[in-house]
Motif scaffolding. Sequence first.
Motif, mmCIF file in Angstrom:
data_model
loop_
_atom_site.group_PDB
_atom_site.id
_atom_site.type_symbol
_atom_site.label_atom_id
_atom_site.label_comp_id
_atom_site.label_asym_id
_atom_site.label_seq_id
_atom_site.Cartn_x
_atom_site.Cartn_y
_atom_site.Cartn_z
ATOM 1 N N THR A 1 -16.863 29.082 -61.074
ATOM 2 C CA THR A 1 -15.476 28.620 -61.142
ATOM 3 C C THR A 1 -14.700 29.418 -62.185
ATOM 4 O O THR A 1 -15.117 29.518 -63.341
ATOM 5 N N GLY A 2 -13.597 29.991 -61.775
ATOM 6 C CA GLY A 2 -12.782 30.778 -62.688
ATOM 7 C C GLY A 2 -13.043 32.276 -62.599
ATOM 8 O O GLY A 2 -12.301 33.067 -63.178
ATOM 9 N N ALA A 3 -14.096 32.685 -61.876
ATOM 10 C CA ALA A 3 -14.396 34.115 -61.725
ATOM 11 C C ALA A 3 -13.535 34.681 -60.602
ATOM 12 O O ALA A 3 -13.982 34.879 -59.465
ATOM 13 N N THR A 4 -12.271 34.929 -60.911
ATOM 14 C CA THR A 4 -11.317 35.378 -59.898
ATOM 15 C C THR A 4 -11.427 36.877 -59.607
ATOM 16 O O THR A 4 -10.831 37.372 -58.664
ATOM 17 N N ALA A 5 -12.173 37.569 -60.434
ATOM 18 C CA ALA A 5 -12.378 39.012 -60.230
ATOM 19 C C ALA A 5 -13.724 39.400 -60.820
ATOM 20 O O ALA A 5 -14.250 38.720 -61.709
ATOM 21 N N GLY A 6 -14.296 40.479 -60.323
ATOM 22 C CA GLY A 6 -15.553 40.979 -60.865
ATOM 23 C C GLY A 6 -15.337 41.607 -62.228
ATOM 24 O O GLY A 6 -14.231 42.061 -62.552
ATOM 25 N N ARG A 7 -16.382 41.617 -63.040
ATOM 26 C CA ARG A 7 -16.258 42.190 -64.381
ATOM 27 C C ARG A 7 -17.582 42.800 -64.802
ATOM 28 O O ARG A 7 -18.640 42.217 -64.602
ATOM 29 N N THR A 8 -17.510 43.985 -65.403
ATOM 30 C CA THR A 8 -18.713 44.599 -65.950
ATOM 31 C C THR A 8 -19.045 43.944 -67.286
ATOM 32 O O THR A 8 -18.175 43.425 -67.975
ATOM 33 N N GLY A 9 -20.335 43.957 -67.660
ATOM 34 C CA GLY A 9 -20.771 43.322 -68.895
ATOM 35 C C GLY A 9 -20.949 44.309 -70.026
ATOM 36 O O GLY A 9 -20.822 45.532 -69.855
ATOM 37 N N LEU A 10 -21.270 43.789 -71.203
ATOM 38 C CA LEU A 10 -21.405 44.628 -72.391
ATOM 39 C C LEU A 10 -22.644 45.504 -72.351
ATOM 40 O O LEU A 10 -22.663 46.577 -72.958
ATOM 41 N N VAL A 11 -23.693 45.051 -71.668
ATOM 42 C CA VAL A 11 -24.880 45.907 -71.522
ATOM 43 C C VAL A 11 -24.505 47.163 -70.747
ATOM 44 O O VAL A 11 -24.858 48.285 -71.134
ATOM 45 N N GLU A 12 -23.778 46.969 -69.669
ATOM 46 C CA GLU A 12 -23.329 48.115 -68.871
ATOM 47 C C GLU A 12 -22.372 48.997 -69.668
ATOM 48 O O GLU A 12 -22.383 50.226 -69.537
ATOM 49 N N ALA A 13 -21.554 48.376 -70.520
ATOM 50 C CA ALA A 13 -20.614 49.137 -71.345
ATOM 51 C C ALA A 13 -21.343 50.024 -72.341
ATOM 52 O O ALA A 13 -20.837 51.058 -72.764
ATOM 53 N N ALA A 14 -22.542 49.607 -72.732
ATOM 54 C CA ALA A 14 -23.319 50.382 -73.704
ATOM 55 C C ALA A 14 -24.141 51.479 -73.039
ATOM 56 O O ALA A 14 -24.930 52.157 -73.715
ATOM 57 N N ASP A 15 -23.988 51.665 -71.742
ATOM 58 C CA ASP A 15 -24.756 52.673 -71.011
ATOM 59 C C ASP A 15 -24.612 54.043 -71.677
ATOM 60 O O ASP A 15 -23.502 54.519 -71.900
ATOM 61 N N GLY A 16 -25.739 54.641 -72.013
ATOM 62 C CA GLY A 16 -25.738 55.925 -72.709
ATOM 63 C C GLY A 16 -25.729 55.790 -74.213
ATOM 64 O O GLY A 16 -25.946 56.764 -74.928
ATOM 65 N N GLY A 17 -25.467 54.572 -74.706
ATOM 66 C CA GLY A 17 -25.391 54.341 -76.137
ATOM 67 C C GLY A 17 -26.377 53.287 -76.610
ATOM 68 O O GLY A 17 -27.491 53.173 -76.100
ATOM 69 N N THR A 18 -25.943 52.503 -77.589
ATOM 70 C CA THR A 18 -26.816 51.516 -78.228
ATOM 71 C C THR A 18 -26.201 50.126 -78.104
ATOM 72 O O THR A 18 -24.999 49.959 -78.311
ATOM 73 N N LEU A 19 -27.036 49.142 -77.781
ATOM 74 C CA LEU A 19 -26.612 47.749 -77.737
ATOM 75 C C LEU A 19 -27.274 47.025 -78.896
ATOM 76 O O LEU A 19 -28.497 46.974 -79.000
ATOM 77 N N PHE A 20 -26.457 46.452 -79.788
ATOM 78 C CA PHE A 20 -26.984 45.698 -80.924
ATOM 79 C C PHE A 20 -26.741 44.220 -80.695
ATOM 80 O O PHE A 20 -25.593 43.769 -80.647
ATOM 81 N N LEU A 21 -27.812 43.453 -80.542
ATOM 82 C CA LEU A 21 -27.726 42.012 -80.335
ATOM 83 C C LEU A 21 -28.096 41.313 -81.642
ATOM 84 O O LEU A 21 -29.277 41.207 -81.982
ATOM 85 N N ASP A 22 -27.080 40.847 -82.352
ATOM 86 C CA ASP A 22 -27.316 40.128 -83.603
ATOM 87 C C ASP A 22 -27.597 38.662 -83.293
ATOM 88 O O ASP A 22 -27.077 38.108 -82.328
ATOM 89 N N GLU A 23 -28.434 38.036 -84.125
ATOM 90 C CA GLU A 23 -28.839 36.637 -83.942
ATOM 91 C C GLU A 23 -29.385 36.405 -82.537
ATOM 92 O O GLU A 23 -28.994 35.472 -81.832
ATOM 93 N N ILE A 24 -30.316 37.252 -82.134
ATOM 94 C CA ILE A 24 -30.871 37.157 -80.785
ATOM 95 C C ILE A 24 -31.669 35.874 -80.582
ATOM 96 O O ILE A 24 -31.893 35.438 -79.456
ATOM 97 N N GLY A 25 -32.079 35.231 -81.670
ATOM 98 C CA GLY A 25 -32.792 33.969 -81.556
ATOM 99 C C GLY A 25 -31.936 32.863 -80.970
ATOM 100 O O GLY A 25 -32.466 31.829 -80.538
ATOM 101 N N GLU A 26 -30.617 33.058 -80.934
ATOM 102 C CA GLU A 26 -29.700 32.062 -80.366
ATOM 103 C C GLU A 26 -29.439 32.302 -78.884
ATOM 104 O O GLU A 26 -28.697 31.552 -78.256
#
Length: 471
Positions: free
Chosen positions: A222-247
């Motif tokens: 509900t509310g997904a009126t359009a498709g959207r790429t995520g931050l993992v995909e945005a980091a393609d070729g670079g680095t993804l830093f997940l802080d407080e991954i325990g949450e």
Amino acid sequence: MPHILIVEDETIIRSALRRLLERNQYEVSEAGSVQEAQERYSIPSFDLIISDLRLPGAPGTELIRLAEGTPVLIMTSYASLRSAVDSMKMGAMDYIAKPFDHDEMLQAVTRILRERQNAPQTPAASQGTAATSQSGEAQSDIGIIGSCSAMQDLFGKIRKVAPTDSTVLIQGESGTGKELVARALHNLSRRAKAPLISVNCAAIPETLIESELFGHEKGAFTGATAGRTGLVEAADGGTLFLDEIGELPLEAQARLLRVLQEGEIRRVGSVQSQKVDVRLIAATHRDLKSLAKTGQFREDLFYRLNVIALKLPPLRERGGDVLEIAKAFLQRQAKRMERGELRFAPDAEKTISQYTWPGNVRELENAIERAVILCDGSVISADLLGIDIELENLEEEEYAPLNQGSGANEPTEDLSLEDYFQHFVLEHQDHMTETELARKLGISRKCLWERRQRLGIPRRKPSGASTATDH
């Protein structure tokens, strides 16, 4: 005094941000659109431009071109966070999500201005950094102060690990500088010219985290009126830093595991997967191994993350580094506030060295900033730091009455203060509110929360009547 331009069409946000920056000794100009900014100012003359992404007329990203090298910080809501990441690929220095935390905004502004100033000498400079340690050894490649053996060992590991694509798990208490280590790993890697996408897993609502990280298809929920790429995909070729991954919720953990195992993602609501080339760095102040044993964290994901583990020592265990960092902060704040040369009085140095700093580097920086603001002369005395060593010791002594007359099940011999605290909270949190726990322990609720964070003791949600009495 650095001169900052705010471009924001919402008057309330613009005025609040202006007051925040002016209180922190920045000169501020403002505009409601890109066109107004062009008409009123010479945009390249500013030291920093803070702009909303969505503006009437031209978008905020247009300022990246008009700024001619002046750094641009993009503000955006979580709903358009994906677009903000795209703006970084267009040349924006960084982005910050609205509604933003005041400390988060000030830290971003400080870091960007410092990186711009030090770019020719120390491109990896970041919060809590200095070009040279007391021992004289240059730390410009790492960008973190540290002369103690634990930090020197950490620097050696960073230099070895950074050039690889191995997953890294950074462990340490809140405020120790885990994001600085992540930035150093990225800056020293072959991915340095690609984006470093930082995500605080605890700051994004649980209902949005999967969509934000992995994207979604139109109509997925509900509310997904359009498709959207995520931050993992945005980091393609670079680095993804997940802080407080325990949450991170268990469902999102399963999707992240697929990224690590297969190097691919699948958007929420999609049946197709796509390949991504992402180097993952995670950080936590919690004991993931213990969480895995109790089913609160996926065990298979823990072992995937724990390829290379880097441990950041708390400030209280870093010896002379504390005073070294304090002096670096003092020099920086004095320069930023145009206060001339400032120094610590002997009693201030003694207090800084003796205090345990439960909030670590972040607490130290705040104390120094407060002292510089309140100081009338050129010497910072101990009382300006707002630290009471005797009160801190008294607070610990207030646990002593609990050891007398405690229940037979509660061990009191051969336990350190932290052991006793952990035992007491785990034993009673199911039937006591946070207020009741704090009262029994003889401490404030704020102190209870801070010690929970430091010891990695999650707060359990009270049920029924307990919930009502705790608010």
